[in-house]
Motif scaffolding. Structure first.
Motif, PDB file in Angstrom:
ATOM      1  N   ALA B  46       4.655  -2.599  -1.204  1.00 22.51           N
ATOM      2  CA  ALA B  46       3.674  -2.785  -0.147  1.00 22.51           C
ATOM      3  C   ALA B  46       4.265  -3.503   1.062  1.00 22.51           C
ATOM      4  O   ALA B  46       3.598  -3.662   2.072  1.00 22.51           O
ATOM      5  N   GLY B 130      -0.136   0.140   0.450  1.00 28.08           N
ATOM      6  CA  GLY B 130      -0.523  -1.275   0.495  1.00 28.08           C
ATOM      7  C   GLY B 130      -0.736  -1.837  -0.889  1.00 28.08           C
ATOM      8  O   GLY B 130       0.056  -1.601  -1.793  1.00 28.08           O
ATOM      9  N   GLU B 131      -1.846  -2.553  -1.047  1.00 29.21           N
ATOM     10  CA  GLU B 131      -2.126  -3.231  -2.300  1.00 29.21           C
ATOM     11  C   GLU B 131      -2.544  -2.254  -3.412  1.00 29.21           C
ATOM     12  O   GLU B 131      -2.555  -2.605  -4.579  1.00 29.21           O
ATOM     13  N   LYS B 132      -2.889  -1.023  -3.013  1.00 33.99           N
ATOM     14  CA  LYS B 132      -3.222  -0.028  -4.044  1.00 33.99           C
ATOM     15  C   LYS B 132      -1.939   0.627  -4.525  1.00 33.99           C
ATOM     16  O   LYS B 132      -0.964   0.708  -3.791  1.00 33.99           O
ATOM     17  N   LYS B 158       2.464  -8.889  -6.772  1.00 30.75           N
ATOM     18  CA  LYS B 158       1.134  -9.128  -6.213  1.00 30.75           C
ATOM     19  C   LYS B 158       1.228  -9.968  -4.939  1.00 30.75           C
ATOM     20  O   LYS B 158       1.990 -10.937  -4.905  1.00 30.75           O
ATOM     21  N   ASN B 159       0.459  -9.595  -3.944  1.00 28.46           N
ATOM     22  CA  ASN B 159       0.290 -10.342  -2.688  1.00 28.46           C
ATOM     23  C   ASN B 159       1.370 -10.115  -1.643  1.00 28.46           C
ATOM     24  O   ASN B 159       1.212 -10.592  -0.517  1.00 28.46           O
ATOM     25  N   GLY B 161       2.006  -7.509  -0.109  1.00 28.07           N
ATOM     26  CA  GLY B 161       1.375  -6.702   0.930  1.00 28.07           C
ATOM     27  C   GLY B 161       0.370  -7.483   1.761  1.00 28.07           C
ATOM     28  O   GLY B 161       0.007  -7.069   2.859  1.00 28.07           O
ATOM     29  N   ARG B 162      -0.093  -8.623   1.228  1.00 26.83           N
ATOM     30  CA  ARG B 162      -0.969  -9.485   2.033  1.00 26.83           C
ATOM     31  C   ARG B 162      -0.125 -10.416   2.903  1.00 26.83           C
ATOM     32  O   ARG B 162      -0.566 -10.833   3.968  1.00 26.83           O
ATOM     33  N   PRO B 165       2.367  -7.246   5.504  1.00 28.12           N
ATOM     34  CA  PRO B 165       2.042  -5.825   5.348  1.00 28.12           C
ATOM     35  C   PRO B 165       2.847  -4.974   6.328  1.00 28.12           C
ATOM     36  O   PRO B 165       3.453  -5.494   7.265  1.00 28.12           O
ATOM     37  N   SER B 207      -0.438  -5.201 -13.461  1.00 31.75           N
ATOM     38  CA  SER B 207      -1.232  -5.764 -12.365  1.00 31.75           C
ATOM     39  C   SER B 207      -2.423  -6.550 -12.904  1.00 31.75           C
ATOM     40  O   SER B 207      -2.932  -7.438 -12.228  1.00 31.75           O
TER      41      SER B 207
END
Lengths: 330, 211
Positions: B46, B130-132, B158-159, B161-162, B165, B207
């Protein structure tokens, strides 16, 4: 009495007296828990030892930074705010559209707020996060041009800034206080800060101990399963007792020290409850893992987020006329 | 050890690792699943931070045996980016389009594995999802069929992409959770679709451990 005068640690006499007490207390706790290791269940023993070890580290870091310099102490609180924001923003849900606002909330607003604190711009320190933070975050959200979830994002981000930058910043501002007319006063901003941390944490620690030993009646089972009436009363009375005994860190009279300690206990209890509710809302047990045995930074400072502003403004209102420069930039 | 190796090791030991510790703070679940020998690591994608995060899981001296597989159209688009990504991350560029016999990505990756390198592969082939978790492209399954003895490590990030991005250059320093799954050894006769499906299922499962 240990004499640090002339060494690199520049702590007032009253702070040193408290430090000696805290070190003895921690040593005692370490020894007692170690001796009880056969009697306690394994996981409780490990949790207690982890907690105590973490306390040693916290006391060490606080002593060093506060003793070294005012600037370093303010920097430490900037870092605590930063880490708390990390834990908070990681835990809550954010939208991709919030990116720029989150960047500002992480880097720009806290840095400026601690800059006002460091430069002792009192009015700016008071209004920056509630006014400019409140006004600017929605502006940075507007740039993404997506109204869906707008209020939620604006509210969540500003809430975090108020709790972890504005609230915690009040602790940092305390180190600016000093007696304006009497350079020989035994108390100062440093001792007032230490007094707040001491009373709030004694309350937390003794609520934990009394809760573990005698806790039967839960106060808010749906919010915080660990908080009991027995713990609250035991912790509160302990904190008020220690707050009374260690009032030499403050300008407070006997009765006043009891009232202020009660205020710290009450606000700390509310702060702890609020953060527990936030955790339940997010379905988490702890905010992080930086403090072994405790969880995240927020799990340790939750009570201080609420106690610090009220304690600060109590001092500013009743003792500010001789402790605090409130005019234009000085 | 060549000069490039030394520069990469120093860059990670002195810049990347401290920054990742202080600014990002990576929490690793299943660190014991990280292999010491050769491996093919498969992760969701991501953010540019993904490669940095994965590489910083290893001791800097091990990095010279690991190559992140990267999109040639992006990472070799100009000589500066190409040179830097080769120098500091030792990327293995593969084309995403215009594939011919000579620049076949499978051949490039095969040669690299034969030279003894471990590979980091993002089978989504893009940060677009992204997060998907997007669909997996089949190249990784072809590779695994050719090298069934090399363990395949599924990883969920995890994260990242936050934090950074696609399209953003300002980082938002949230915590990163890395979940490392148990090494998978596929049967010699495993079908392509089976491999892809299982890999995607494993990453999805991981995940759920990221909280």
């Amino acid at each position: 009495m240990v004499d640090f005068k002339g060494t690199f640690l520049n702590l007032p006499e009253a702070a040193l007296r408290l430090l000696v007490f805290v070190l003895l207390f921690l040593s005692g706790a370490t020894v007692v828990v170690f001796l009880l290791r056969g009697l306690l269940p394994g996981n409780l023993y490990r949790e207690l030892m982890d907690r105590i070890k973490t306390w040693w580290v916290i006391v060490g870091i606080l002593t060093l930074t506060i003793g070294l310099s005012r600037g370093l102490t303010i920097l430490l609180f900037w870092f605590i705010s930063f880490w708390a924001l990390k834990e908070y923003f990681t835990a809550i849900r954010t939208r991709p559209e919030d990116h720029l606002a989150l960047f500002v909330a992480f880097f720009v607003i806290p840095t400026l707020q601690y800059l006002w604190i460091w430069s002792q711009w009192y009015i700016m320190f008071l209004i920056f996060v509630p006014v400019y933070g409140f006004l600017s975050i929605p502006f940075f959200l507007l740039i993404s041009r997506n109204p869906r979830g707008f209020i939620m994002s604006a509210a969540r981000i500003h809430w975090g800034l108020m709790a972890f930058v504005y609230g915690i910043g009040h602790m940092a501002y305390l180190v600016n206080l000093h007696h304006l007319h009497d350079p020989n006063a035994p108390y100062s901003g440093i001792t007032l800060l230490i007094y707040l941390i001491f009373v709030a944490e004694i309350s937390d620690v003794f609520q934990y101990i009394f809760g573990k030993l005698f806790g039967r009646h839960r106060i808010w089972p749906s919010i915080s399963p660990g908080k009991t009436w027995e713990g609250l009363v035991g912790g509160g009375i302990s904190a008020i007792l220690f707050g009374y005994l260690f009032r030499f860190l403050t300008p407070f009279s006997q009765l006043e020290s009891i009232l202020v300690s009660l205020l710290i206990v009450a606000m700390g209890f509310i702060g702890g409850g609020v953060m527990s509710a936030v955790k339940r809302d997010l379905g988490k047990k702890d905010f992080g893992y930086i403090l072994p045995g405790h969880g995240g930074i927020i799990d340790r400072i939750d009570s201080l987020c609420w106690a610090a502003p009220i304690y600060f403004h109590y001092i500013a209102y009743f003792h500010g006329h001789y402790l605090l420069i409130t005019g234009a930039r000085s | 050890m060549g000069a490039r190796d030394l520069i990469q090791i120093l860059f990670f030991a002195l810049v990347v690792k401290p920054l990742m510790k202080l600014l990002v703070g990576i929490r690793v679940h299943g660190k014991e699943n990280l292999p010491t020998g050769q491996f093919i690591l498969v992760a969701n994608h991501a953010s540019h931070l993904d490669t940095l995060t994965l590489l910083s899981l290893f001791p800097p001296s091990d990095l010279v045996r690991i190559r992140p597989v990267a999109a040639a159209d992006y990472w070799t688009r100009n000589p500066i980016i190409h040179g830097l990504s080769r120098l500091l991350f030792n990327i293995l560029p593969i084309p995403r389009s215009g594939i011919t016999r000579t620049n076949n990505p499978l051949r490039i990756m095969t040669e690299s594995l034969e030279e003894g390198y471990s590979l980091l592969i993002f089978p989504e082939g893009t940060r677009d999802y992204g997060e998907k978790l997007g669909p997996f492209r089949p190249g990784v399954a072809h590779l695994i069929r050719k090298f069934p003895h090399i363990p395949c490590i599924p990883v969920f990030l995890k994260n990242t992409g936050r934090i950074l991005p696609k399209g953003q250059f300002l980082p938002v320093p949230l915590f990163v959770d890395v979940v490392v799954g148990k090494p998978i050894i596929f049967r010699r006769d495993a079908k392509l679709e089976e491999i892809l499906e299982l890999l995607r299922k494993k990453v999805t499962e991981l995940s759920h451990h990221a909280d």
